[in-house]
Enzyme design. Structure first.
Site, PDB file in Angstrom:
ATOM      1  N   GLY A 172       0.772  -1.265   0.063  1.00  0.00           N
ATOM      2  CA  GLY A 172      -0.071  -0.032   0.133  1.00  0.00           C
ATOM      3  C   GLY A 172       1.096   1.188  -0.050  1.00  0.00           C
ATOM      4  N   ALA A 173       2.124   1.093   0.913  1.00  0.00           N
ATOM      5  CA  ALA A 173       2.842   2.400   0.819  1.00  0.00           C
ATOM      6  C   ALA A 173       4.136   1.678   1.527  1.00  0.00           C
ATOM      7  CB  ALA A 173       2.482   3.410   1.750  1.00  0.00           C
ATOM      8  N   MET A 174       5.357   2.418   1.501  1.00  0.00           N
ATOM      9  CA  MET A 174       6.345   2.081   1.941  1.00  0.00           C
ATOM     10  C   MET A 174       7.227   3.288   2.577  1.00  0.00           C
ATOM     11  SD  MET A 174       8.646  -0.180   2.683  1.00  0.00           S
ATOM     12  CE  MET A 174      10.110   0.258   3.785  1.00  0.00           C
ATOM     13  N   GLU A 175       7.899   3.152   3.781  1.00  0.00           N
ATOM     14  CA  GLU A 175       8.109   4.352   4.808  1.00  0.00           C
ATOM     15  C   GLU A 175       9.590   4.452   4.408  1.00  0.00           C
ATOM     16  OE1 GLU A 175       8.807   0.577   7.156  1.00  0.00           O
ATOM     17  OE2 GLU A 175       7.144   1.326   5.840  1.00  0.00           O
ATOM     18  N   ASN A 176      10.064   4.418   3.227  1.00  0.00           N
ATOM     19  CA  ASN A 176      11.513   4.966   2.758  1.00  0.00           C
ATOM     20  C   ASN A 176      11.785   6.416   3.361  1.00  0.00           C
ATOM     21  OD1 ASN A 176      11.531   2.668   0.834  1.00  0.00           O
ATOM     22  ND2 ASN A 176      10.428   3.956  -0.368  1.00  0.00           N
ATOM     23  N   HIS A 235       0.361   6.740   8.865  1.00  0.00           N
ATOM     24  CA  HIS A 235       1.136   5.375   9.364  1.00  0.00           C
ATOM     25  C   HIS A 235       2.460   5.480   8.961  1.00  0.00           C
ATOM     26  CE1 HIS A 235       1.389   0.996   9.553  1.00  0.00           C
ATOM     27  NE2 HIS A 235       2.520   1.084   8.729  1.00  0.00           N
ATOM     28  N   GLU A 236       2.657   5.850   7.666  1.00  0.00           N
ATOM     29  CA  GLU A 236       4.040   5.954   7.028  1.00  0.00           C
ATOM     30  C   GLU A 236       4.987   7.324   7.652  1.00  0.00           C
ATOM     31  OE1 GLU A 236       4.796   3.749   5.151  1.00  0.00           O
ATOM     32  OE2 GLU A 236       2.864   3.075   5.077  1.00  0.00           O
ATOM     33  N   HIS A 281       6.491   6.085  10.712  1.00  0.00           N
ATOM     34  CA  HIS A 281       7.758   5.340  10.760  1.00  0.00           C
ATOM     35  C   HIS A 281       9.121   6.248  10.542  1.00  0.00           C
ATOM     36  CE1 HIS A 281       6.462   1.278  10.289  1.00  0.00           C
ATOM     37  NE2 HIS A 281       5.668   1.331   9.521  1.00  0.00           N
ATOM     38  N   GLU A 296       5.769  -2.240  12.852  1.00  0.00           N
ATOM     39  CA  GLU A 296       4.231  -2.018  12.376  1.00  0.00           C
ATOM     40  C   GLU A 296       3.305  -1.997  13.058  1.00  0.00           C
ATOM     41  OE1 GLU A 296       4.147  -1.283   9.014  1.00  0.00           O
ATOM     42  OE2 GLU A 296       6.038  -1.763   8.229  1.00  0.00           O
TER      43      GLU A 296
END
Length: 960
Positions: A344-348, A380-381, A384, A403
């Site tokens: 869904g998304a990635m917290e880079n 959420h991201e 992180h 998570e």
């Protein structure tokens, strides 16, 4: 203030080496380019003449282990990559590059192990690896190198030993495929203005950074990354750091742009990110000068689809700075919406990547639910950026720490951005109850597993599941409730300060929360934080707390859907928990109590005639509740006489607890069904959503049996008042309610009314859809209602309606609208259309790879499509597993979706045969989900044998 770190003499030397490397990068890549042009076109990517065959070893087998040895630690990387966004002469998209890493030797060794995926990376002949000592140290010569394919290692055997305490520089040049596999460094394709466009993007979590460049690809192996990207002048490049230099160059007659980025903070490889595209952006700066940009396709930005995300990013960032009492660690926050993205998304860190549906909002076509999804995912991201990025788990067995935490505080950040939505209560729907459903199986697992249980890439991917995310969120919410949010946040802030730019285990967090609790007189704990919380994270499952109001006895028991199932996983705590119980009596809140053993007497819970007890107030605890029969009866009477005396969250909790305790055969199923009778008077979203989910479970359990008809009649009677209520409230469905959650309840009213045949509902949806078909350029259906309208109209129609929906799906320019149509196309009742749709999932030109497994799941949710999807998946398992098997949520959900209706002995035998027939191929991240499907099916078979007839009789009696 984050904890700093100093630069040693070795590190200063390293920085000089890195600067020198940057000057020769273009020369190196030019050589690479010329070498590539001269290669034989037929030569396979996976064959490299630079690898010397391994010399047989007997004394050292470190390369046969999945975990890196504790001999080396990286400090700095310098990575230069050149993705080609046009196909080469061999019909492939490739990237070339070079990477250097400076590392320190901790223990004497003659071996360098560094992750590199041979399936994607080919090291260049004559440049397989170069090693140099720093600070006057002479490096031993390289004796031989080879790939250890299974463990994803580049193995470098040395002629001598590296010296402890000394630093070295390792350099490699490589070539890789820019595939469309949604992992590592990959390509995405999309159409805009009739042209196919290619972009290069990354997804490194959890073990895919090694597909982009050789690296020490474990979360605790943090380092600073210096990234340089070479790309077409018509494109732009992004990475974790801010771009600091962009220049046009000519390499072998090709004009390119080189973009250099500021060094990253010290971070894990799975957070490295880069993008090359022709996207554009909108921007703003927060109060502290942090640059915030939203990136997307040019048309999406021009249409204002990034505006909402930009408007909420700043307040959420500011909220988390306040909540963590720690400044945002970076100079910028880029967020980019991608056409193809598995997660869904990635917290880079500094460059968060999203599916378009998770970041882009179009006021004309996106629903209220799309808007809520964006604010929760963005929250959420951003959470992180501190918890997960600044401080990171040491190993993937503690993934829940990343998570679960972000899944909890996303509600806090979203609530700050949208304070009128009352979004915090929805955690019980989207996390608490979701976790209960999985954690009540013997095939569940503890939040924190033993390290030796999580080694292979598939085992790591398997950790990205409902337990890590949703149970983690629910357990941390419980912790914050009994500590108080203020104490919880204080402990978090101190934890982040101490471990900034480092890695931790869960006990480090408990230490700081305990210290915060000790510094206040407000919190009184019966045991220390370690003792309380270890019982919730080191053993799987949850308790059902049973309260007997006749004598005040409270007891706990490990809750299992199949109460006769054997739990093979042992627990040092013998499946007992320290349970915090908030409760009320006759609507009056009482003092919290703790259940610290199997059972205890609590005299205030012994009530007089006519009084009732309600435990787990606001569903703050991670446990289910059961009562003696008399108390259940009094609660049911209260619901029917004046349900608002019971808090809205607890009305949902009562429904969900009753249905699931009944599924475990602890109470009579008719008692659970009776909790739905009061719904005639209910208008709030959260109870209706909980009821809808449990009724939907019953629908799918019985929609192939004679129970279905009687159940449909009963539910029709219960939803009819809600349907009429919203018809009146919205002037006969011409407007939407003003309240945020009221809009969700309106959707439930329309969906349930149509599915059960409430008069006028289906005619309404068919007429709306027909009007759109007659004028395709003007869709007057409100975005909130489109999913329901599309599904019902396509289900009631035939090929004409389906083909129209397919055409609209292909033409959709807003991702949220495309999702609605893609799901609705699975609603048709025409088998050949469903089979054709299944075949489309094998063609990325029709259904994007990121959407293939969920599309199959949509088809399986259709009673007609379920057996078709099951047959399709079995017939194509080798292909499906090869393409999607390494995924996390998406792939594991597929197995759950296609087996959701299974409830017969024949289906169980098919499931076991499927498991046996494909044992050699494997199930990847879906291994545990398959075992859960077998367990669920077994439990349903036993439950139906005892309960099918009583359920049928009850529905018939209540439908009169």
């Amino acid at each position: 203030m984050a904890k700093g770190y100093y630069i040693s003499k070795n590190m200063a030397t390293a920085a000089m080496v890195l600067a020198a490397i940057a000057l020769v990068t273009i020369i190196a890549l030019s050589i690479v380019y010329n070498r590539e042009k001269s290669k034989n076109a037929a030569k396979s990517m996976n064959v490299t003449t630079s690898m010397v065959p391994p010399t047989p070893k007997t004394s050292n087998e470190l390369w046969d282990k999945y975990r890196l040895p504790d001999t080396l630690v990286p400090h700095h990387y310098n990575v230069t990559l050149w993705p080609r966004l046009v196909m080469d002469a061999n019909g492939m998209y490739v990237f070339t590059g070079n990477s250097s890493v400076i590392f320190t030797c901790l223990k004497k060794t003659d071996l360098i192990l560094i992750h590199a995926n041979k399936l994607n990376l080919t090291l260049f002949n004559g440049h397989h690896a170069k090693l140099m000592g720093l600070d006057g140290v002479t490096a031993p010569a390289i004796k031989t190198t080879w790939f250890q394919t299974e463990m994803h290692y580049l193995v470098i055997q040395l002629n001598g030993n590296l010296k402890p305490g000394k630093s070295y520089w390792l350099y490699t040049e490589f070539r890789g495929e820019l595939a469309d596999d949604l992992e590592g460094f990959y390509r995405s394709e999309y159409m805009e203005d009739g042209r196919k466009k290619i972009i290069a993007i990354t997804q490194m979590q959890a073990t895919y950074a090694r597909k982009a460049f050789p690296c020490f690809d474990e979360p605790a192996m943090k380092a600073v990354f210096h990234i340089t990207l070479i790309h077409d002048p018509e494109t732009m490049a992004l990475s974790n750091g801010q771009e600091i230099k962009t220049e046009n160059l000519n390499i072998d007659g090709i004009t390119v742009t080189r973009t250099t980025f500021e060094p990253t903070k010290k971070m894990s490889t799975y957070l490295v990110a880069f993008v090359v595209s022709d996207f554009t952006y909108i921007k703003a700066k927060d109060k502290k000068g942090v640059l915030v940009r939203i990136w997307a396709r040019k048309k999406a930005i021009e249409e204002g689809q990034g505006n909402y995300a930009l408007s909420i990013t700043q307040p959420i960032l500011e909220f988390f700075e306040m909540y963590y009492n720690t400044s945002y660690p970076l100079s910028k926050s880029d967020q980019i919406a991608l056409p193809d993205f598995k997660a869904g998304a990635m917290e880079n860190w500094g460059l968060i990547t999203y599916r378009e549906t998770a970041l882009l909002y179009d006021a004309h076509t996106s629903a209220n639910g799309n808007k809520q999804r964006i604010v929760t995912v963005v929250s959420h991201e951003l959470a992180h950026m501190w918890f997960g990025n600044l401080v990171t788990l040491k190993w993937w067995n503690d993934l829940w720490l990343n998570e679960g935490f972000a899944s909890y505080v996303e509600y806090l950040g979203a609530d700050h951005a949208e304070p009128t939505w009352n979004i915090k209560d929805q955690i019980i729907l989207y996390d608490l109850q979701r976790a209960f459903a999985v954690d009540s199986l013997t095939s569940s697992h503890p939040l924190s597993r033993k390290e030796e249980e999580v080694n292979t890439p598939s085992e790591i991917s398997e950790m990205f599941n409902t337990i890590s995310y949703s149970k983690g969120a629910a357990v941390l919410r419980m912790l914050s409730q009994f500590l108080t949010e203020r104490v919880f946040a204080k402990g978090l802030g101190n934890y982040l300060k101490q471990f900034a730019f480092g890695s931790t285990v869960h006990s480090d967090l408990w230490d700081h929360l305990q210290k915060a609790a000790d510094q206040t007189s407000v919190v009184k704990l019966p045991r220390n934080v370690h003792d309380i919380m270890n019982r919730w994270i080191l053993q799987m499952g949850l308790p059902v707390v049973t309260i007997d109001t006749r004598n005040g006895n409270i007891s706990q028991k490990h809750f299992l859907l199949d109460s006769q199932a054997v739990v093979e996983r042992k627990s040092e705590f013998n499946y007992e928990w320290f349970v915090p119980i908030k409760w009320m009596k006759n609507g009056q809140v009482q003092d919290q109590l703790w259940l610290l053993q199997k059972s205890a007497i609590h005299k205030p819970m012994k009530v007089s005639k006519g009084e009732w007890v309600l435990a787990n107030l606001h569903a703050s605890g991670y446990f289910r509740v059961n009562y003696d029969l008399e108390n259940w009866e009094r609660l049911l009477s209260q619901l029917e006489s004046n349900h608002e005396i019971i808090p809205v969250v607890n009305r949902a909790q009562l429904l969900d607890d009753a249905f699931n305790v009944a599924r475990a055969s602890v109470i009579n199923v008719t008692l659970a069904l009776r909790t739905t009778k009061y719904l005639l008077h209910e208008r709030d979203y959260i109870p209706w959503e909980a009821a809808w989910r449990n009724l939907n479970y019953f629908f799918k359990l019985f929609d192939r049996s004679e129970v279905y008809g009687a159940m449909q009649v009963y539910v029709k009677k219960q939803v009819k008042p809600l349907f009429k209520y919203f018809g009146t409230l919205t002037s006969n469905w011409t407007t939407v309610p003003s309240g945020h959650t009221d809009q969700f309840t309106q959707i439930i009213a329309l969906s349930l009314a149509c599915s059960t045949g409430v008069e006028g509902c289906r005619d309404l949806t068919k007429s709306w859809f027909r009007r759109w078909m007659q004028n395709p350029h003007t869709n007057t259906i409100h975005p909130n209602l489109r999913s329901t309208v599309y599904c019902n109209a396509i289900a009631a129609g035939g090929a004409e309606e389906w083909d129209f929906g397919w055409k609209m799906f292909q033409n959709a320019t807003v991702a949220a609208e495309a999702v609605k149509l893609r799901a609705a196309l699975a609603c048709t009742k025409v088998p050949w259309l469903l089979n054709r749709y299944l075949e489309y999932t094998l063609n990325p030109e029709k259904i994007r790879k990121q959407d293939a497994t969920s599309t199959i799941g949509y088809i399986a949710s259709n009673v007609i499509g379920q057996p078709l999807a099951w047959d399709f998946v079995r017939a194509n398992w080798d292909y499906i597993f090869k393409v999607y098997g390494a995924g996390s949520f998406t792939f594991s959900r597929l197995i759950g979706d296609i087996t959701y209706r299974f409830c017969t002995s024949f289906e169980l035998s098919q499931l076991k045969r499927f498991q046996k027939d494909n044992a050699e191929t494997g199930f990847g991240s879906g291994t545990q989900t398959l075992q859960q499907a077998i367990e669920k099916t077994t439990a349903k078979i036993k439950w139906l044998a005892e309960n099918k007839e009583p359920v049928l009789r009850w529905f018939i009696s209540e439908s009169a």
